[in-house]
Design a protein around this motif. Structure first.
Motif, short mmCIF file in Angstrom:
data_model
loop_
_atom_site.label_atom_id
_atom_site.label_comp_id
_atom_site.label_asym_id
_atom_site.label_seq_id
_atom_site.Cartn_x
_atom_site.Cartn_y
_atom_site.Cartn_z
N THR A 172 -0.95 12.57 -7.99
CA THR A 172 -2.09 11.82 -7.44
C THR A 172 -3.10 11.57 -8.55
O THR A 172 -3.45 12.47 -9.31
CB THR A 172 -2.77 12.65 -6.33
OG1 THR A 172 -1.76 13.08 -5.42
CG2 THR A 172 -3.83 11.84 -5.61
N ARG A 207 7.61 8.49 3.32
CA ARG A 207 6.53 9.21 4.03
C ARG A 207 7.13 9.82 5.29
O ARG A 207 7.48 9.10 6.22
CB ARG A 207 5.41 8.24 4.38
CG ARG A 207 4.69 7.74 3.16
CD ARG A 207 3.83 6.52 3.42
NE ARG A 207 3.33 6.04 2.15
CZ ARG A 207 2.22 6.48 1.57
NH1 ARG A 207 1.46 7.34 2.22
NH2 ARG A 207 1.86 6.04 0.39
N HIS A 226 -7.91 3.79 -3.69
CA HIS A 226 -8.53 3.57 -2.38
C HIS A 226 -9.27 4.82 -1.94
O HIS A 226 -9.16 5.88 -2.56
CB HIS A 226 -7.45 3.22 -1.33
CG HIS A 226 -6.44 4.32 -1.16
ND1 HIS A 226 -5.39 4.50 -2.03
CD2 HIS A 226 -6.33 5.32 -0.24
CE1 HIS A 226 -4.67 5.54 -1.65
NE2 HIS A 226 -5.23 6.07 -0.57
N ARG A 263 8.70 13.18 -7.01
CA ARG A 263 7.46 13.96 -6.84
C ARG A 263 7.21 14.09 -5.35
O ARG A 263 7.15 13.08 -4.63
CB ARG A 263 6.29 13.21 -7.49
CG ARG A 263 4.99 14.01 -7.48
CD ARG A 263 3.79 13.24 -6.93
NE ARG A 263 3.79 13.08 -5.49
CZ ARG A 263 2.83 12.49 -4.82
NH1 ARG A 263 1.79 12.00 -5.46
NH2 ARG A 263 2.89 12.36 -3.49
N HIS A 306 -8.75 7.39 -5.12
CA HIS A 306 -7.53 8.05 -5.58
C HIS A 306 -6.33 7.17 -5.22
O HIS A 306 -6.48 6.16 -4.51
CB HIS A 306 -7.36 9.41 -4.88
CG HIS A 306 -7.06 9.25 -3.42
ND1 HIS A 306 -8.02 8.91 -2.50
CD2 HIS A 306 -5.88 9.31 -2.74
CE1 HIS A 306 -7.46 8.78 -1.32
NE2 HIS A 306 -6.16 9.01 -1.42
N GLY A 307 -5.15 7.57 -5.64
CA GLY A 307 -3.91 6.90 -5.24
C GLY A 307 -2.75 7.64 -5.89
O GLY A 307 -2.95 8.37 -6.88
N ALA A 308 -1.56 7.46 -5.36
CA ALA A 308 -0.39 8.08 -5.99
C ALA A 308 -0.16 7.42 -7.35
O ALA A 308 -0.38 6.21 -7.51
CB ALA A 308 0.84 7.91 -5.10
N ILE A 323 4.87 13.21 1.23
CA ILE A 323 4.95 11.94 0.48
C ILE A 323 5.81 12.16 -0.77
O ILE A 323 5.48 12.98 -1.63
CB ILE A 323 3.54 11.44 0.10
CG1 ILE A 323 2.67 11.30 1.35
CG2 ILE A 323 3.65 10.10 -0.64
CD1 ILE A 323 1.24 10.84 1.07
N PHE A 381 0.83 -1.20 0.00
CA PHE A 381 0.00 0.00 0.00
C PHE A 381 0.87 1.26 0.00
O PHE A 381 0.66 2.19 -0.78
CB PHE A 381 -0.95 0.01 1.20
CG PHE A 381 -1.86 1.19 1.19
CD1 PHE A 381 -2.98 1.20 0.38
CD2 PHE A 381 -1.59 2.32 1.96
CE1 PHE A 381 -3.82 2.31 0.32
CE2 PHE A 381 -2.41 3.43 1.92
CZ PHE A 381 -3.53 3.42 1.10
N ASP A 392 -9.69 7.21 1.54
CA ASP A 392 -8.99 7.40 2.80
C ASP A 392 -9.88 7.08 4.00
O ASP A 392 -9.37 6.77 5.08
CB ASP A 392 -8.42 8.82 2.90
CG ASP A 392 -7.13 8.95 2.09
OD1 ASP A 392 -6.59 7.91 1.65
OD2 ASP A 392 -6.66 10.08 1.89
N GLN A 424 -0.01 3.42 -6.93
CA GLN A 424 -0.61 2.92 -5.69
C GLN A 424 -2.01 2.39 -5.98
O GLN A 424 -2.68 2.87 -6.90
CB GLN A 424 -0.71 4.09 -4.70
CG GLN A 424 -1.13 3.69 -3.30
CD GLN A 424 -1.26 4.91 -2.38
OE1 GLN A 424 -1.64 5.99 -2.82
NE2 GLN A 424 -0.96 4.72 -1.12
N MET A 446 -3.43 18.09 -0.45
CA MET A 446 -2.13 17.64 -0.98
C MET A 446 -1.53 18.82 -1.70
O MET A 446 -1.96 19.19 -2.80
CB MET A 446 -2.35 16.46 -1.94
CG MET A 446 -1.09 15.99 -2.63
SD MET A 446 0.04 15.12 -1.54
CE MET A 446 -0.73 13.51 -1.46
O1 LIG Z 1 0.81 10.53 -2.64
C1 LIG Z 1 -0.29 10.59 -3.21
O2 LIG Z 1 -0.47 11.16 -4.26
C2 LIG Z 1 -1.48 9.90 -2.58
C3 LIG Z 1 -1.10 9.03 -1.43
C4 LIG Z 1 -2.27 8.36 -0.81
O3 LIG Z 1 -3.37 8.43 -1.28
C5 LIG Z 1 -2.09 7.56 0.41
O4 LIG Z 1 -0.96 7.17 0.71
O5 LIG Z 1 -3.11 7.25 1.05
#
Ligand SMILES: O=C(O)CCC(=O)C(=O)O
Length: 311
Positions: free
Chosen positions: A172, A67, A122, A222, A211-213, A110, A60, A124, A119, A159
């Motif tokens: 993202t 981080r 998901h 980044r 969303h996700g990275a 991040i 994940f 949050d 990523q 973010m």
């Molecule tokens: O770093 C990002 O762009 C999103 C990261 C994220 O969604 C997370 O780690 O929960």
């Protein structure tokens, strides 16, 4: 799901207008929210911590991602952002229907390094309960809690782009309008948009939007500054009492102390009893920030050294 574009608005857009977009899309970009000098201070504060942070080591969190947390303890410039009046107004407007008090939930820089893969998409709000599980997370689904989460908006996130955010370097990826989909739905690839931004611009998104990275296929890092807020009656994801303990919190702005959790979070949420001196009544959390509150010590047998033992 109706395909939506990621909306971009000027930084001074009224909070009611932003809350409307967030309600519908779950996300919006605010352009040039942070001045170049504030951005430079954030970068100056964070750089040594970011450079020293080890990589995440799970599916994940990623394997080429770092981080860096505890930002309220570590960075005056991040503190200023966390209590920026426009942000607090938006938090109160958007989360106001679900709570009377609000708190910091996560503070993290991040950094997505070259070669990182995308990523998993998901929400949050799954920090509290989820139906779809990352492969390396112990399944602990509570259906009542999962349903409750679909009926409220527990969280609002920002973010801030500290570097350019591009589709190539891992901006993202977010699916505008995905807030009401079932937790276990497979959101189609085409629904996701890369939140491309210049340093100083900011993606605002809710706990309900998928969303996700993104994958970083470029040669550059980044870096995004992620600060999340939650309703005051749910547990924080990043334990702020440990990440910013009383010894540090005592010197901070009272509004920030409150957001960290050093304030009651409801009619009777968050009080404590100082272990020493003996005899104290129940106290509000602010009491922990007062000078002179004894640091409890344990005797060799594990009992609290009270200072009132009989000789
Ligand atoms: O770093 C990002 O762009 C999103 C990261 C994220 O969604 C997370 O780690 O929960």
């Amino acid at each position: 799901m109706k395909q939506r574009e990621l909306q971009t608005r000027p930084a001074d857009t009224p909070s009611n207008d932003l809350a409307e977009i967030l309600e519908r899309d779950g996300c919006v970009v605010l352009e040039d929210f942070v001045s170049q000098s504030h951005l430079a201070s954030i970068n100056r504060d964070l750089q040594p911590f970011i450079d020293a942070t080890m990589r995440s080591k799970n599916n994940f969190g990623g394997f080429k991602t770092t981080r860096t947390g505890a930002l309220m303890a570590r960075s005056p410039a991040c503190r200023d952002l966390a209590i920026e009046p426009r942000i607090l107004k938006l938090v109160e407007t958007f989360l106001g229907p679900y709570a009377n008090t609000f708190q910091l939930h996560v503070t993290q820089a991040i950094r997505v390094l070259p070669g990182e893969t995308a990523q998993m998409p998901h929400r949050d709000r799954w920090a509290w309960s989820q139906l779809q599980l990352p492969p390396d997370v112990e399944p602990r689904v509570n259906p009542v809690l999962a349903k409750l989460m679909t009926e409220i908006e527990p969280q609002l996130n920002l973010m801030l782009a500290l570097t350019e955010f591009t589709a190539a370097n891992g901006a993202t990826r977010i699916a505008p309008g995905s807030t009401r989909l079932a937790d276990d739905v497979q959101v189609p690839e085409e629904a996701f948009v890369a939140a491309e931004m210049s340093p100083g611009s900011m993606l605002i998104f809710t706990g309900s939007v998928f969303h996700g990275a993104g994958a970083n296929t470029s040669q550059e890092d980044r870096i995004g500054l992620n600060i999340d807020y939650a309703v005051g009656w749910l547990r924080q994801e990043d334990n702020q009492y440990l990440s910013c303990p009383p010894e540090i919190a005592k010197d901070l702005d009272p509004k920030l102390q409150e957001l960290l959790g050093y304030a009651v979070g409801g009619p009777s949420l968050g009080y404590f009893t100082p272990p020493l001196p003996a005899g104290e009544d129940l106290c509000p959390p602010q009491r922990a920030l007062e000078d002179g509150l004894a640091t409890p010590k344990l005797k060799p047998d594990g009992q609290l050294l009270t200072g009132i033992e009989k000789n």
